[in-house]
Design a protein around this motif. Structure first.
Motif, mmCIF file in Angstrom:
data_model
loop_
_atom_site.group_PDB
_atom_site.id
_atom_site.type_symbol
_atom_site.label_atom_id
_atom_site.label_comp_id
_atom_site.label_asym_id
_atom_site.label_seq_id
_atom_site.Cartn_x
_atom_site.Cartn_y
_atom_site.Cartn_z
ATOM 1 N N SER B 53 36.472 36.078 44.009
ATOM 2 C CA SER B 53 37.300 36.218 42.958
ATOM 3 C C SER B 53 38.013 35.214 42.303
ATOM 4 O O SER B 53 38.321 34.917 41.125
ATOM 5 N N LEU B 54 38.607 34.529 43.274
ATOM 6 C CA LEU B 54 39.660 33.321 42.904
ATOM 7 C C LEU B 54 39.036 32.343 42.019
ATOM 8 O O LEU B 54 39.283 31.830 41.101
ATOM 9 N N GLN B 55 37.649 32.255 42.629
ATOM 10 C CA GLN B 55 37.042 30.919 41.803
ATOM 11 C C GLN B 55 36.605 31.196 40.446
ATOM 12 O O GLN B 55 36.952 30.579 39.549
ATOM 13 N N ARG B 56 36.254 32.541 40.361
ATOM 14 C CA ARG B 56 35.943 32.839 39.072
ATOM 15 C C ARG B 56 36.966 33.066 38.086
ATOM 16 O O ARG B 56 37.039 32.280 37.165
ATOM 17 N N THR B 57 38.137 33.190 38.498
ATOM 18 C CA THR B 57 39.321 33.517 37.921
ATOM 19 C C THR B 57 40.013 32.118 37.672
ATOM 20 O O THR B 57 40.258 31.723 36.361
#
Lengths: 492, 218
Positions: B53-57
């Motif tokens: 999730s963090l990577q995508r964000t």
């Protein structure tokens, strides 16, 4: 809400084919910022590449210049845009910052000219009408220099000749500009073929030099014999030949103009070279008249009123106009207690044509020969008569005629004449007056001989002629009340 | 909420909420880490935390930030009419025109919709992502509210794009005048979409990090 249908979720059975997505390393989602970076950089690079150099142009006023709106056009193609308009430090002009397109970045060279195109109504006509709707724009005339420049001074008016415009320029010499102005049209058969691009006064010779530009292909019409004349306005002339109104095109009536024509028989001549000089004649008649040669100054003395005789009134010789009155002044004859009128005229002996050649005596000095020719005519009874030319207006002209019954004529050589400020005359033919003033019932010749010690007679001869009665009749008809007065005819 | 520490989390109870259909499932037997868990009702893969999730964000956020520059520098539309010729409009230029024209309120609205909201969105997402990355427990409730706000505002920043697209579609008078989209609009639309994607891919559960490592945290 934890359990709706099955009390507790059954243990998820492992699907037969587990999805195996094995990508170890950074997530593929990082492609998004990379693509974004690529797109962003591409957009910015495109924007940067499409903008060319920035130049500043000084103008007197920012009238019509709007930052971000006003375009710069070269040959009506938009090549840039005004980015900002600021006042100069001294506040005496405005500085327009212009961003040029990349494609024309080489336009900003030393001799490039900029000006603001606004709707303009001037002597050149109406121009820039389209800017009424589109707003002003900055016109460019690309220079040819290779030296780059970033700061320009804008022209206040559009240049009248653009670089690379086909055509040729000439110079016209004139003494009076008339209503001509920069931009006035050059007309050929009332067809606009060029314009006045400038003029300057040469104080040394007291002459105006008018620079004109004739567009191609009409510049081919100008050959070394081409005559230019000032075709300004409406020419109303009221003279002994009646009322004459002559106009050029309506545009030149308003703004003045120059016409030109090639005299008969000179059409085949080669073109005049660029920058040739021509004389600008006052009107078409003068321009197309055969060259007159130097005028001969003639002085005539009348014993009666010359009312109706004006400066520039024609001088006829047997109906042929050979000159014009240049001065009229009053004199006083102390001996006879009379006020003779001295009329000075310029006559052009060349207009006598064949007469001049056949009657002239041999000699080397042209002027001298003309003088002797006139003296001979006077001896043979030539007299000046002020005749009514136009019954309506009372305009008079001077006729040189042989009225007959002239008792005596005398022509004198004049060294200095006290009445002339420029009295450097060299010849005078003086004829004794034969005054036949029918209005006052006087008949007969009255011999006038003014004591003029500074003159001496060159020739004197009685001028009775056989054809006198016929000519006298003619004179009577021509002049109802004007005295048929043969004055002294003197040449200077 | 007073005894948050003593509260049992879903992960501890091995409960999984389905993000698609909302069904909560419970894992009865511990299974291998790599085994996929589909929702029994809709087959959506179940996770305690959305994977990466963090990577995508981060990726979306960075992309949005990059495109935000051309979105504001480049013109978003060009109008042409017989009187003025072609005129290019940037967002900031339009606001400035409205302001100098005396329409303070309109200028403010456009400023909020087109400049402030995207910037705030990017900034707020940055705050969320950074704090989530650091597993920070700072102002968790406020951050959760912030996230909901970002999610709700979402597509409203597309207002500009809608306006331009409408103008382009309606104002077409041939030689008399017209409106054309310019590259800046593309960048601006991309910024809005990317911030929406960033907000969507952010897992709000990351605002509430757990004490101990979760059983399954891919």
């Amino acid at each position: 809400m934890s359990d709706d249908t099955p009390g507790s979720a059954p243990p998820p059975t492992t699907p037969p084919t587990p999805v195996t997505r094995k990508w170890h390393g950074p997530s593929l989602v990082w492609l998004v910022p990379i693509v974004a970076l690529a797109v962003g950089v591409a957009l910015l690079i495109r924007a940067v590449l499409s903008t060319g150099p920035q130049v500043t142009i000084d103008f007197h006023s920012a009238n019509g210049l709007r930052p971000g709106k006003t375009e710069v056009r070269y040959k009506e193609v938009v090549v840039g845009r005004v980015e900002a308009v600021t006042l100069s430090e001294k506040r005496d002009h405005v500085q327009a910052t212009v961003r040029l397109d990349r494609s024309v970045s080489n336009i900003a060279v030393e001799d490039t000219r900029f000006w603001v195109v606004r709707p303009r109504i001037d002597t050149a006509g109406v121009s820039g009408i389209e800017t009424l709707f589109s707003g002003a724009y900055i016109g460019v005339d690309a220079g040819e220099s290779t030296k780059q420049k970033r700061h320009f001074t804008g022209l206040e008016n559009p240049p009248f000749v653009l670089r690379g415009e086909p055509g040729r320029g000439f110079v016209l010499r004139t003494e009076d500009l008339g209503s001509l102005d920069v931009g006035s049209p050059i007309l050929y058969k009332r067809n606009r073929v060029g314009r006045v691009v400038g003029y300057n006064l040469d104080p040394l010779v007291d002459e105006l030099w008018v620079q004109i530009f004739i567009e191609a292909p009409y510049d081919k019409l100008v050959n070394p014999q081409t005559r230019f004349w000032n075709a300004s306005g409406v020419e109303v002339s009221l003279n002994s030949s009646g009322l004459k109104v002559d106009t050029q095109t309506l545009a030149s009536v308003i703004s003045g103009g120059i016409s030109f024509e090639r005299p008969q028989g000179t059409q085949g001549l080669p073109q005049a070279s660029d920058g040739s000089r021509f004389k600008l004649f006052p009107d078409r008649k003068a321009a197309l008249a055969p060259p007159d040669g130097p005028p001969l100054r003639v002085r005539m003395v009348f014993d009666q009123s010359v009312r109706g005789l004006d400066i520039d009134a024609p001088v006829d010789f047997l109906g042929i106009e050979i000159g014009a009155i240049k001065a009229i002044r009053l004199d006083y004859d102390g001996k006879r207690k009379r006020f003779p009128v001295e009329v000075e005229a310029e006559i052009y002996p060349t207009r006598l044509g064949a007469v001049r050649d056949s009657m002239r005596q041999e000699g080397d000095d042209d002027k001298r020969r003309d003088t002797t020719l006139l003296q001979r005519l006077v001896q043979n009874g030539l007299r000046a008569q002020a005749r009514t030319g136009n019954l309506l207006t009372g305009q008079m002209y001077v006729a040189l005629d042989f009225p007959g019954k002239v008792s005596k004529a005398e022509s004198r050589h004049l060294h200095r004449h006290p009445g002339h400020s420029h009295g450097a005359g060299h010849a005078v033919g003086r004829a004794a007056a034969d005054r036949r003033d029918r209005g006052q019932g006087q008949q007969g010749a009255v011999r006038r001989d003014r004591p003029q010690p500074q003159r001496h007679a060159v020739a004197g001869a009685p001028g009775d002629r056989a054809a006198a009665p016929r000519r006298a009749g003619l004179a009577r008809r021509g002049a109802a009340h004007a005295a048929v007065s043969a004055g002294d005819i003197a040449t200077r | 909420m007073s005894e948050a520490s003593s509260l049992q989390t879903g992960a501890q109870l091995r409960l999984y909420g389905c993000p698609t259909c909302g069904r909560v499932s419970q894992l009865l037997h511990p299974i291998a880490d790599s085994t996929p868990l589909p929702c029994p009702r809709c087959a959506t893969p179940l996770h305690h935390r959305r994977p990466r999730s963090l990577q995508r964000t981060w990726a979306y956020l960075i992309a949005a930030t990059i495109l935000y520059i051309p979105a504001n520098l480049l013109p978003i539309m060009s109008t042409s009419n017989v009187f003025q010729g072609e005129t290019l409009h940037t967002i900031l230029g339009g606001i400035e025109e409205l302001r100098t024209g005396g329409d303070w309120l309109l200028a403010l609205i456009v400023f909020i919709a087109s400049i402030a909201v995207p910037m705030l969105k990017i900034g707020a997402l940055l705050v969320l992502v950074i704090t989530a990355q650091r597993r920070s427990r700072w102002k968790q409730v406020e951050r959760a509210q912030l996230y909901r706000m970002i999610d709700a505002v979402g597509h409203w920043s597309m207002l500009d794009v809608f306006v331009v697209v409408l103008l382009v579609g309606t104002i077409r008078f041939g030689p008399l005048g017209g409106v054309m989209p310019e590259p800046g609009l593309l960048a601006f639309g991309a910024v809005v979409v990317l911030t929406m994607l960033a907000a969507g891919s952010f897992d709000p559960r990351l605002i509430w990090p757990e004490e101990e490592a979760p059983q399954r945290h891919p």
